[in-house]
Design a protein around this motif. Sequence first.
Motif, PDB file in Angstrom:
ATOM      1  N   GLN A   1       0.861  -1.310   0.038  1.00  0.00           N
ATOM      2  CA  GLN A   1       0.019  -0.182   0.123  1.00  0.00           C
ATOM      3  C   GLN A   1       0.843   1.274  -0.046  1.00  0.00           C
ATOM      4  O   GLN A   1       1.925   1.291   0.675  1.00  0.00           O
ATOM      5  CB  GLN A   1      -0.931   0.125   1.273  1.00  0.00           C
TER       6      GLN A   1
ATOM      7  N   TYR B   1      -4.870   5.662   0.444  1.00  0.00           N
ATOM      8  CA  TYR B   1      -4.054   4.471   0.228  1.00  0.00           C
ATOM      9  C   TYR B   1      -4.546   3.864  -1.087  1.00  0.00           C
ATOM     10  O   TYR B   1      -5.542   3.599  -1.332  1.00  0.00           O
ATOM     11  CB  TYR B   1      -4.307   3.398   1.540  1.00  0.00           C
TER      12      TYR B   1
ATOM     13  N   PHE C   1      -8.425   3.484  -1.302  1.00  0.00           N
ATOM     14  CA  PHE C   1      -9.088   3.731   0.104  1.00  0.00           C
ATOM     15  C   PHE C   1      -8.910   4.859   0.756  1.00  0.00           C
ATOM     16  O   PHE C   1      -7.702   5.336   0.557  1.00  0.00           O
ATOM     17  CB  PHE C   1      -8.379   2.476   0.994  1.00  0.00           C
ATOM     18  N   ASN C   2      -9.826   5.145   1.447  1.00  0.00           N
ATOM     19  CA  ASN C   2      -9.855   6.428   2.679  1.00  0.00           C
ATOM     20  C   ASN C   2      -9.973   5.927   3.804  1.00  0.00           C
ATOM     21  O   ASN C   2     -11.221   5.449   4.224  1.00  0.00           O
ATOM     22  CB  ASN C   2     -10.897   7.505   2.074  1.00  0.00           C
ATOM     23  N   LYS C   3      -8.662   5.494   4.549  1.00  0.00           N
ATOM     24  CA  LYS C   3      -9.036   4.772   5.702  1.00  0.00           C
ATOM     25  C   LYS C   3      -9.597   5.773   6.970  1.00  0.00           C
ATOM     26  O   LYS C   3     -10.500   5.197   7.672  1.00  0.00           O
ATOM     27  CB  LYS C   3      -7.767   4.370   6.223  1.00  0.00           C
ATOM     28  N   THR C   4      -9.501   7.033   6.655  1.00  0.00           N
ATOM     29  CA  THR C   4      -9.984   8.032   7.665  1.00  0.00           C
ATOM     30  C   THR C   4     -11.514   7.861   7.817  1.00  0.00           C
ATOM     31  O   THR C   4     -12.290   7.951   8.762  1.00  0.00           O
ATOM     32  CB  THR C   4      -9.607   9.424   7.361  1.00  0.00           C
TER      33      THR C   4
ATOM     34  N   ASN D   1     -13.043   5.379   6.373  1.00  0.00           N
ATOM     35  CA  ASN D   1     -13.462   4.027   6.272  1.00  0.00           C
ATOM     36  C   ASN D   1     -14.112   3.669   4.913  1.00  0.00           C
ATOM     37  O   ASN D   1     -15.240   2.867   4.886  1.00  0.00           O
ATOM     38  CB  ASN D   1     -14.250   3.357   7.482  1.00  0.00           C
TER      39      ASN D   1
ATOM     40  N   LYS E   1     -14.035   2.788   0.697  1.00  0.00           N
ATOM     41  CA  LYS E   1     -13.331   2.470  -0.581  1.00  0.00           C
ATOM     42  C   LYS E   1     -13.883   3.237  -1.691  1.00  0.00           C
ATOM     43  O   LYS E   1     -15.080   3.169  -2.116  1.00  0.00           O
ATOM     44  CB  LYS E   1     -13.544   0.887  -0.471  1.00  0.00           C
TER      45      LYS E   1
END
Length: 379
Positions: free
Chosen positions: A35, A65, A76-79, A81, A83
Motif C-alpha cells: 500500500q 491508500y 481507500f480512504n481509511k479516515t 473507512n 473504498k
Amino acid sequence: MNKLIYYIVLVYISLYPSLVYALDIKIGLITSNKQIRVGSDVKATLINQATQKTIGIVNKRETLYVVNKNGQISVFNKTKNLKLGTFTGPILLKPTVNNGLVFCQDRWYRGNLLIFTNADANNLTIVNDVDLENYLLSVLPSEMPYKWNHEALKAQAVAARSYTLGYLGRRKDKGYDLESTVEDQVYTGVLAEKWATTRAVKDTKGVILLNSEDTPLIALYHSSGGGYTDSIENLWDETPSPHIQPRPDYDDKSPHFKWTRTFKISDLSNSLSSLNVGEIKNIIPLSVSVSKRVTMLEIVGSKGKAQIRGEQLRRLLKLPSSKFNLEISKGIVNFAGRGYGHGLGLSQWGSKSLADNGFNFRQILAHYYTGAKLVKVED
C-alpha cells in the motif's frame, strides 16, 4: 589558476524561440506491491484518466491508500473507512490550487501524482508529473551543496536542465521520463529546496546546452574528476560526443581527490560472483584512457577469465572512480585512486574551484562541455 585562460572559451546565450521547451516531465517516485500513501496539502481531485471522469474529491491533508489488486488500482480512504473503488487507471491526483503540493509516502512534491499498474501485475507505480523548473528546485540542492559559489550553482542548474531535456523519455518503458535516484538525478521533493539553489535555478531559467545537432545536450556531470575528466567513448560503449571530452580538472580540494580501498580476496570474489570466474586470482588492467582511467580489465579466477570495462568494475565494487592503480598481496587487494563518479562532463568540485577563482557559469560550462552552444529557450 592562470593556465585556465588557455582552456576557457567564451560562449554566448542566444534566443532560440523555435526550440521545443518541455514544461512538464514525469519522474518515477516509487514502484511497490505494498500500500502506498498519497494526498495533498490542499483540496485535490482524483481523476480516472482512462475515462476522464472524476473519481472523487480528496480533502486537505487527507490520506488515501492505493494498492494493486489483480492488475487494477484500489483506492481507500481509511479516515472515512471508505473504498473509493477499483480502477484500471491510470489515476491522476491533482491539487485544485496551482501552488498546491502532493505527497507520496513521507515526501512532498510540486505538481501532480500519476498512479498506474505496470507490466508486473503485482506492482503499482507512482509518478510525479511536474514542471521542469519546479523539478530543478529540488534536484539542484540534492546534487550540489547549496552553500557553494553562486556561479557554480548556476552551472549545475544549466547542466541538470540540459540533462533532463536530453534524456527526456529515457525510462519510457517504465511509464515515465527519469528516475528520482542517482541513476538519473536525485529528486526528493520540496523539503530539499534551499533559497540559494532556488535563486540559481531562477537566474538561469530556460538556459540549456545544445549539441552539434541543435538538440539538448545530455550534459553528464559527476562529483570529482581526479585532475582530468574523460570522454564517453573511452569509458562507455556509446557513440563519441565532441562535447564531452577529456578536460583538465581543478578538483584538488575534493575530499575524494585521492582515495584508497582494501578488499579481502574472498569479499572481492563475492562482489564479482556475477562474472562466474570463481575465486579471484588476479586482476589485470589491459588499457587506460588519456586521463589514466582503467578502461578494460581481465579478471582471472579459479574457474576461468572474464574481461570487463573499468566502469563496470567500479560499479560492482562501489569504487569511487575507475581512475585507480591496484595491487594484490597476501590475499588482499589494495586500490589507490583519484576522483569520484564516472568522470564525464562537468566536475562539480572543479566547477566550485573555477567559480571561487572568479569564473562565471558560462565559462565553467564552456570548459567542461567543449563546443556546446549555450542558449535560452522560451517557455
